[in-house]
Design a protein around this motif. Structure first.
Motif, PDB file in Angstrom:
ATOM      1  N   GLY A  13       0.804  -1.219   0.000  1.00  0.00           N
ATOM      2  CA  GLY A  13       0.000   0.000   0.000  1.00  0.00           C
ATOM      3  C   GLY A  13       0.833   1.264   0.000  1.00  0.00           C
ATOM      4  N   PRO A  14       0.167   2.413   0.194  1.00  0.00           N
ATOM      5  CA  PRO A  14       0.824   3.721   0.080  1.00  0.00           C
ATOM      6  C   PRO A  14       1.978   3.925   1.051  1.00  0.00           C
ATOM      7  N   GLN A  60      -2.861  -3.442  -1.098  1.00  0.00           N
ATOM      8  CA  GLN A  60      -3.977  -2.914  -1.881  1.00  0.00           C
ATOM      9  C   GLN A  60      -4.750  -4.069  -2.506  1.00  0.00           C
ATOM     10  N   VAL A  62     -13.953   7.889 -12.641  1.00  0.00           N
ATOM     11  CA  VAL A  62     -13.047   8.602 -11.732  1.00  0.00           C
ATOM     12  C   VAL A  62     -11.643   8.620 -12.328  1.00  0.00           C
ATOM     13  N   PHE A 120      -7.607  10.115 -11.721  1.00  0.00           N
ATOM     14  CA  PHE A 120      -6.727  10.461 -10.596  1.00  0.00           C
ATOM     15  C   PHE A 120      -5.723  11.538 -10.947  1.00  0.00           C
ATOM     16  N   VAL A 123      -9.400  12.884  -8.514  1.00  0.00           N
ATOM     17  CA  VAL A 123      -9.237  12.385  -7.144  1.00  0.00           C
ATOM     18  C   VAL A 123      -7.737  12.260  -6.862  1.00  0.00           C
ATOM     19  N   ARG A 143     -10.314   6.729  -1.185  1.00  0.00           N
ATOM     20  CA  ARG A 143     -10.178   8.170  -1.440  1.00  0.00           C
ATOM     21  C   ARG A 143     -11.273   8.675  -2.378  1.00  0.00           C
ATOM     22  N   VAL A 144     -11.938   7.731  -3.019  1.00  0.00           N
ATOM     23  CA  VAL A 144     -12.943   8.069  -4.037  1.00  0.00           C
ATOM     24  C   VAL A 144     -14.306   8.195  -3.364  1.00  0.00           C
ATOM     25  N   PRO A 145     -15.066   9.261  -3.671  1.00  0.00           N
ATOM     26  CA  PRO A 145     -16.410   9.349  -3.109  1.00  0.00           C
ATOM     27  C   PRO A 145     -17.180   8.048  -3.369  1.00  0.00           C
ATOM     28  N   HIS A 191      -5.488  -4.618  -8.679  1.00  0.00           N
ATOM     29  CA  HIS A 191      -5.910  -3.551  -9.591  1.00  0.00           C
ATOM     30  C   HIS A 191      -4.925  -3.436 -10.733  1.00  0.00           C
ATOM     31  N   LYS A 238       4.775  16.232  -7.688  1.00  0.00           N
ATOM     32  CA  LYS A 238       3.649  16.668  -8.512  1.00  0.00           C
ATOM     33  C   LYS A 238       4.172  17.598  -9.612  1.00  0.00           C
ATOM     34  N   ARG A 273      -7.720   3.518 -12.632  1.00  0.00           N
ATOM     35  CA  ARG A 273      -7.413   2.133 -12.278  1.00  0.00           C
ATOM     36  C   ARG A 273      -8.609   1.249 -12.598  1.00  0.00           C
ATOM     37  N   VAL A 326      -6.684   3.379  -1.930  1.00  0.00           N
ATOM     38  CA  VAL A 326      -6.953   4.300  -3.036  1.00  0.00           C
ATOM     39  C   VAL A 326      -8.454   4.402  -3.306  1.00  0.00           C
ATOM     40  N   TYR A 344      -1.826  12.133  -9.363  1.00  0.00           N
ATOM     41  CA  TYR A 344      -0.833  11.644  -8.396  1.00  0.00           C
ATOM     42  C   TYR A 344       0.564  12.105  -8.757  1.00  0.00           C
ATOM     43  N   THR A 379       1.795   4.819  -4.983  1.00  0.00           N
ATOM     44  CA  THR A 379       2.140   3.521  -4.407  1.00  0.00           C
ATOM     45  C   THR A 379       3.097   2.840  -5.391  1.00  0.00           C
TER      46      THR A 379
END
Lengths: 190, 239
Positions: A108-109, A117, A186, A188, B36, A154-156, A120, B9, A137, A151, A190, B41
């Motif tokens: 994970g992060p 995770q 969605v 991203f 988002v 983090r998405v609604p 994906h 970024k 993803r 991850v 990053y 990772t």
């Protein structure tokens, strides 16, 4: 920082000239371990029209959850014949088809040793009209780990379903991309 | 736990927004919902690994893919792929595509009334060397009209696709030519907010690599996202 970043520019309408040579719809050659999956889908623009000049690129770990990359120091099995990169161009109906294996869970992060995770596939989308590529993803349906994926969370909640492929009656996984509209996928940063 | 070393970024104003009304195709294709924000990772900091074995030595010569030589002004383009910290990006795959000297692409969608060149496909690729250097031999592409707005012309350009060393570094861009009067009218160029970032897309005349009585050369460096901190070098400790 010392050098100014190069700006992205659109791939334009003739992207096939540049990307077709290295089109890779079959991500996993014979002999690669893991559950074989076929992912199909279409890309739609804001008018609901199919995008016939789009490109989907995918990047993924092998079925053990290991990336074929030196920065992945997880102690997991690496398969020499699996690079993990896919690329498909959309057809005249805006559709694409990719065959691969379902990736395993990766760290994970917070890095090695952190909560893994959910499986994906990392996706980049290119087309005329996109000044820079879109990043998203693909997740897998019926996967318990989706519920606490760092991850996805983090998405609604109402939009998470756009990232999870649907299992069709014939067993293929379907994942459509909506650039705009009520079901907008969605994307991203990053 | 071992910490990841994420990429910075994109620096303020160096990148276009998705929605840029002067480029009409963005209106129905740019996302309307906010992006988002996600942490990087392993999935984002790794990416496909390429090497010189993935290409042929001749893949970077777009003038030698057919029986005859393509029509047009022969040219070299070379430069380096570096990250924002000035570190070379070695072994990265570069794909390049372009119009022919008349401004026509070898593509079914291109209906511009300009001649095709049977000796020109307009695609090449290469892998950067250990110092991030790359080089192509080609012909200078022509400008061409498009229907974005009245009397719209794309300045002559080369398309470049770079993978970098992780998916977070992936970049597709376009290279333009110095002194082109079309640049300031081009929505693609003008979509980049920062003036210096726009200038970074323009190549420079490269006298040193120009070959006497043969071909002019242009220089074009491409800068990918860099990382915040330099990780501890552990490679030397391996047996």
């Amino acid at each position: 920082m010392s050098l100014l970043l190069t700006a992205a520019q659109t791939v334009g309408p003739y992207v096939a000239i540049g990307f077709e040579k290295q089109s890779l719809p079959d991500v996993a050659p014979a002999g690669v371990a893991g559950e074989r999956v076929v992912i199909t889908g279409k890309i739609f623009d804001g008018d609901g029209q199919p995008v016939t000049d789009g490109v989907i690129e995918t990047w993924q770990a092998n079925s053990y959850g290991k990336y074929a990359h030196p920065d992945d120091t997880q102690e997991k099995l690496l398969e020499e014949n699996f690079r993990g990169f896919g690329r498909v161009l959309t057809d005249a109906q805006g559709g694409f088809r990719l065959t691969t294996i379902k990736p395993g869970k990766v760290a994970g992060p917070d890095g090695l040793g952190s909560k893994e995770q959910a499986p994906h596939i990392t996706v980049a989308i290119f087309m005329r009209g996109l000044l820079k590529h879109l990043m998203t993803r693909i997740y897998f349906p019926g996967e318990a780990a989706n519920a606490d994926d760092a991850v996805l969370n983090r998405v609604p909640a109402a939009r998470r379903a756009t990232l999870i492929a649907r299992k069709a009656a014939d067993g293929t996984l379907q994942w459509d991309v909506y650039l705009q509209g009520p079901n907008e996928t969605v994307f991203f940063d990053y | 736990m071992s910490h990841l070393n994420p990429y910075r970024k994109s620096y303020f104003d160096t990148q276009p927004d998705y929605r840029y009304p002067p480029y009409r195709s963005t209106l129905k294709r740019a996302p309307t919902q906010p992006l988002v924000q996600i942490p990087q990772t392993l999935s984002e900091i790794t990416g496909p690994v390429f090497s010189a074995r993935d290409v042929k030595d001749t893949d970077n010569d777009l003038t030698a893919q057919h029986a005859g030589a393509p029509i047009g002004e022969r040219m070299f383009v070379s430069g380096r792929v570096l990250d924002e910290n000035g570190r070379p990006v070695p072994n990265t795959l570069i794909e390049m595509w372009q119009a022919n000297a008349a401004g026509r692409y070898k593509h079914i969608v291109d209906d511009h009334d300009a001649p095709m060149d049977p000796n020109f496909t307009g695609f090449g690729r290469t892998v950067t060397d250990a110092n991030g250097h790359y080089r192509f031999k080609t012909i200078k592409p022509g400008a061409y009209p498009w229907r974005n707005h009245y009397n719209a012309w794309r300045p002559a350009h080369l398309h470049f696709s770079l993978f970098g060393q992780g998916f977070a570094q992936r970049l597709v861009t376009q290279m333009y030519f110095p002194g082109d009067p079309l640049l300031e009218f081009d929505p693609m160029v003008m979509s980049v907010p920062d003036e210096r970032a726009r200038q970074r897309l323009v190549s420079s005349f490269d006298w040193e690599n120009t070959v006497p009585e043969y071909a002019i050369a242009y220089h074009f460096d491409m800068i990918l996202r860099g990382r915040d901190a330099t990780p501890m070098e552990t490679k030397g400790n391996k047996k």
